[in-house]
Design a protein around this motif. Structure first.
Motif, mmCIF file in Angstrom:
data_model
loop_
_atom_site.group_PDB
_atom_site.id
_atom_site.type_symbol
_atom_site.label_atom_id
_atom_site.label_comp_id
_atom_site.label_asym_id
_atom_site.label_seq_id
_atom_site.Cartn_x
_atom_site.Cartn_y
_atom_site.Cartn_z
ATOM 1 N N LEU A 157 0.835 -1.209 0.000
ATOM 2 C CA LEU A 157 0.000 0.000 0.000
ATOM 3 C C LEU A 157 0.866 1.255 0.000
ATOM 4 N N GLU A 158 2.004 1.204 0.651
ATOM 5 C CA GLU A 158 2.892 2.367 0.693
ATOM 6 C C GLU A 158 3.433 2.730 -0.687
ATOM 7 N N ASP A 159 3.488 1.737 -1.573
ATOM 8 C CA ASP A 159 3.984 1.983 -2.931
ATOM 9 C C ASP A 159 3.013 2.805 -3.780
ATOM 10 N N LEU A 160 1.836 3.103 -3.238
ATOM 11 C CA LEU A 160 0.854 3.895 -3.981
ATOM 12 C C LEU A 160 1.263 5.366 -4.092
ATOM 13 N N ARG A 161 2.226 5.767 -3.337
ATOM 14 C CA ARG A 161 2.678 7.169 -3.406
ATOM 15 C C ARG A 161 3.026 7.527 -4.860
ATOM 16 N N GLY A 162 2.471 8.638 -5.318
ATOM 17 C CA GLY A 162 2.738 9.119 -6.657
ATOM 18 C C GLY A 162 1.964 8.415 -7.762
ATOM 19 N N LYS A 163 1.088 7.462 -7.398
ATOM 20 C CA LYS A 163 0.373 6.683 -8.403
ATOM 21 C C LYS A 163 -1.017 7.254 -8.690
ATOM 22 N N LYS A 164 -1.562 6.865 -9.838
ATOM 23 C CA LYS A 164 -2.926 7.225 -10.217
ATOM 24 C C LYS A 164 -3.878 6.143 -9.707
ATOM 25 N N ILE A 165 -4.903 6.554 -8.964
ATOM 26 C CA ILE A 165 -5.827 5.602 -8.358
ATOM 27 C C ILE A 165 -7.247 5.933 -8.807
ATOM 28 N N ALA A 166 -7.977 4.937 -9.292
ATOM 29 C CA ALA A 166 -9.371 5.136 -9.687
ATOM 30 C C ALA A 166 -10.209 5.447 -8.452
ATOM 31 N N TYR A 167 -11.114 6.393 -8.611
ATOM 32 C CA TYR A 167 -11.876 6.873 -7.458
ATOM 33 C C TYR A 167 -13.335 7.105 -7.858
ATOM 34 N N PRO A 206 -16.536 8.724 -6.096
ATOM 35 C CA PRO A 206 -17.157 9.411 -4.954
ATOM 36 C C PRO A 206 -18.555 8.870 -4.676
ATOM 37 N N GLY A 207 -18.879 8.790 -3.397
ATOM 38 C CA GLY A 207 -20.226 8.402 -2.998
ATOM 39 C C GLY A 207 -20.487 6.915 -2.997
ATOM 40 N N GLN A 208 -19.475 6.107 -3.297
ATOM 41 C CA GLN A 208 -19.656 4.663 -3.312
ATOM 42 C C GLN A 208 -18.634 3.992 -2.397
ATOM 43 N N ALA A 209 -18.890 2.721 -2.128
ATOM 44 C CA ALA A 209 -18.026 1.988 -1.205
ATOM 45 C C ALA A 209 -16.581 1.980 -1.679
ATOM 46 N N GLN A 210 -16.384 1.864 -3.000
ATOM 47 C CA GLN A 210 -15.018 1.824 -3.523
ATOM 48 C C GLN A 210 -14.273 3.119 -3.222
ATOM 49 N N GLY A 211 -14.979 4.253 -3.287
ATOM 50 C CA GLY A 211 -14.345 5.533 -3.001
ATOM 51 C C GLY A 211 -13.896 5.643 -1.555
ATOM 52 N N ALA A 212 -14.769 5.235 -0.644
ATOM 53 C CA ALA A 212 -14.396 5.271 0.768
ATOM 54 C C ALA A 212 -13.257 4.308 1.061
ATOM 55 N N VAL A 234 -10.818 3.544 -0.924
ATOM 56 C CA VAL A 234 -9.588 4.208 -1.355
ATOM 57 C C VAL A 234 -9.097 5.163 -0.269
ATOM 58 N N GLN A 235 -10.000 5.935 0.299
ATOM 59 C CA GLN A 235 -9.605 6.858 1.364
ATOM 60 C C GLN A 235 -9.038 6.108 2.568
ATOM 61 N N ARG A 236 -9.648 4.996 2.906
ATOM 62 C CA ARG A 236 -9.178 4.214 4.050
ATOM 63 C C ARG A 236 -7.821 3.571 3.750
ATOM 64 N N ILE A 249 -3.546 -6.956 -4.927
ATOM 65 C CA ILE A 249 -2.957 -7.084 -3.596
ATOM 66 C C ILE A 249 -4.053 -6.869 -2.557
ATOM 67 N N ALA A 250 -3.879 -7.468 -1.409
ATOM 68 C CA ALA A 250 -4.851 -7.337 -0.324
ATOM 69 C C ALA A 250 -4.706 -5.973 0.341
ATOM 70 N N HIS A 251 -5.831 -5.390 0.724
ATOM 71 C CA HIS A 251 -5.773 -4.105 1.433
ATOM 72 C C HIS A 251 -5.803 -4.274 2.945
ATOM 73 N N GLY A 252 -6.249 -5.439 3.436
ATOM 74 C CA GLY A 252 -6.209 -5.719 4.864
ATOM 75 C C GLY A 252 -7.206 -4.970 5.712
ATOM 76 N N LEU A 253 -8.228 -4.395 5.094
ATOM 77 C CA LEU A 253 -9.233 -3.630 5.826
ATOM 78 C C LEU A 253 -10.581 -4.342 5.746
ATOM 79 N N ARG A 254 -11.451 -4.079 6.721
ATOM 80 C CA ARG A 254 -12.820 -4.604 6.634
ATOM 81 C C ARG A 254 -13.576 -3.815 5.590
ATOM 82 N N ASP A 255 -14.204 -4.525 4.661
ATOM 83 C CA ASP A 255 -14.934 -3.826 3.601
ATOM 84 C C ASP A 255 -16.294 -4.468 3.342
ATOM 85 N N ASP A 256 -16.849 -5.134 4.379
ATOM 86 C CA ASP A 256 -17.993 -6.014 4.161
ATOM 87 C C ASP A 256 -19.369 -5.497 4.564
#
Length: 342
Positions: free
Chosen positions: A134-144, A146-152, A154-156, A214-221
């Motif tokens: 996850l730390e390797d995301l620095r400087g990368k383009k991430i699909a986002y 807003p207003g949906q579970a996927q957006g939140a 990404v923030q987490r 890759i796994a994000h390791g967060l609860r997303d359920d």
């Protein structure tokens, strides 16, 4: 920095700060039964199929108008238009509804019994993106989205990695269909949250080029039944919704206990997927957890509200105000009663 800070929930942000709603229904009694001529409009396609396959759909003691939609954006618009009473959604839509002045409640909650082992999403990584952690995301383009579970999510993920929006470029894209896998495969973005069969299909299609997840390791359920407050303020609809929650809960258990019938009836015949894809999705989803106590769910929901408020400039609020706790034990009681009778 992306235009996120300016445009996320924008247009509505100034209004949202003063338009929040918090209707307290805790002292309003729900009738024991809805009259047979009560009609509720329901956007929960999976539930419709599960009730049909299990033989329960004709036992609904009121009228249901099934609407082929679910999720935040579509259901929010239908709520505003007065065309929908119940919707299947994750935890994010109710937050954004509150910030845009739409008064809604959550009347059922479902999770996964082993959420770390059976996450809903994995983080898709584009070929050649050079992202292993996850730390390797620095400087990368991430699909986002807003207003949906996927957006939140990404923030987490950014928060977990110790990153901010200034450290990445968030590319606003809808999360529907194969938009995210295509954006990854064409290297329009470096990373994107993928869910369902898209996880399998993305790696199958682009893995030879170096694509991976890759796994994000967060609860997303979190999964909920979500309603406009006007619907549960109406005594007859409130009673019908309570009975619908019972049918919904038993349907979740039926699906878990009848994987072959579910694969064939829903994934293959209704969704047009291959049997192999259906088997993959059933295996990936794990078993449902329908709690009788919403306390832990509300605590996690509060963490999400606070994080998104910080990122968007909206005012934080009490997560409990989103839940109609008159319905708190309805689903779990229905499951328990169903197992006693089986």
């Amino acid at each position: 920095m992306t235009v996120l800070a300016v445009h996320l929930l924008t247009g509505c942000t100034e209004t949202a700060r003063s338009a929040g709603t918090d209707t307290d229904l805790s002292d309003s009694r729900i009738p024991e039964k809805a009259s047979a001529d009560t009609t509720i409009a329901v956007g929960s396609p999976e539930t419709e199929v599960a009730l049909r396959l299990s033989g329960q759909i004709d036992k609904l003691p009121f009228k249901v108008k099934w609407v082929r939609m679910s999720g935040g954006p579509q259901c929010s618009e239908a709520f505003r238009a007065g065309e929908l009473d119940v919707c299947s959604a994750a935890e994010i839509p109710s937050i954004h509804a509150r910030w845009t002045g739409l008064d809604t409640k959550l009347v059922a909650a479902e999770f996964r019994k082993d959420p770390r082992r059976h996450p809903i999403y994995e983080l898709g990584i584009a070929p050649g993106a050079d992202v292993d952690t996850l730390e390797d995301l620095r400087g990368k383009k991430i699909a986002y989205s807003p207003g949906q579970a996927q957006g939140a999510l990404v923030q987490r993920i950014l928060a977990k990695a110790g990153l901010t929006e200034q450290d990445v470029e968030l590319v606003e894209l809808p999360s529907t269909g194969d938009v995210y896998p295509t954006a990854l495969g064409s290297r329009q973005v470096d990373a994107a949250p993928l869910g369902g069969v898209n996880i399998k299909r993305y790696v199958t299609k682009y893995g030879k080029d170096g694509a991976k997840t890759i796994a994000h390791g967060l609860r997303d359920d979190p999964s909920h039944l979500w309603v406009p407050t006007e619907s549960v303020k109406d005594p007859e609809k409130a009673a019908a919704i309570r009975e619908f929650v019972e049918f919904w809960a038993r349907a979740q258990i039926w699906v878990d206990e009848h994987p072959k019938e579910w694969i064939e009836g829903y994934y293959v015949k209704d969704q047009g997927l291959s049997r192999e894809d259906g088997e993959y999705l059933v295996k990936a989803s794990g078993s449902p957890d329908i709690p009788a106590d919403w306390g832990p769910a509300i605590e996690r929901h509060q963490e999400t509200i606070d994080l998104l408020a910080e990122k968007t400039g909206n005012e934080p609020f009490d997560a409990e105000s989103l839940y109609d706790r008159r319905y708190e034990t309805v689903a779990a009681d229905a499951v328990a009663d169903g197992r006693k009778d089986s």
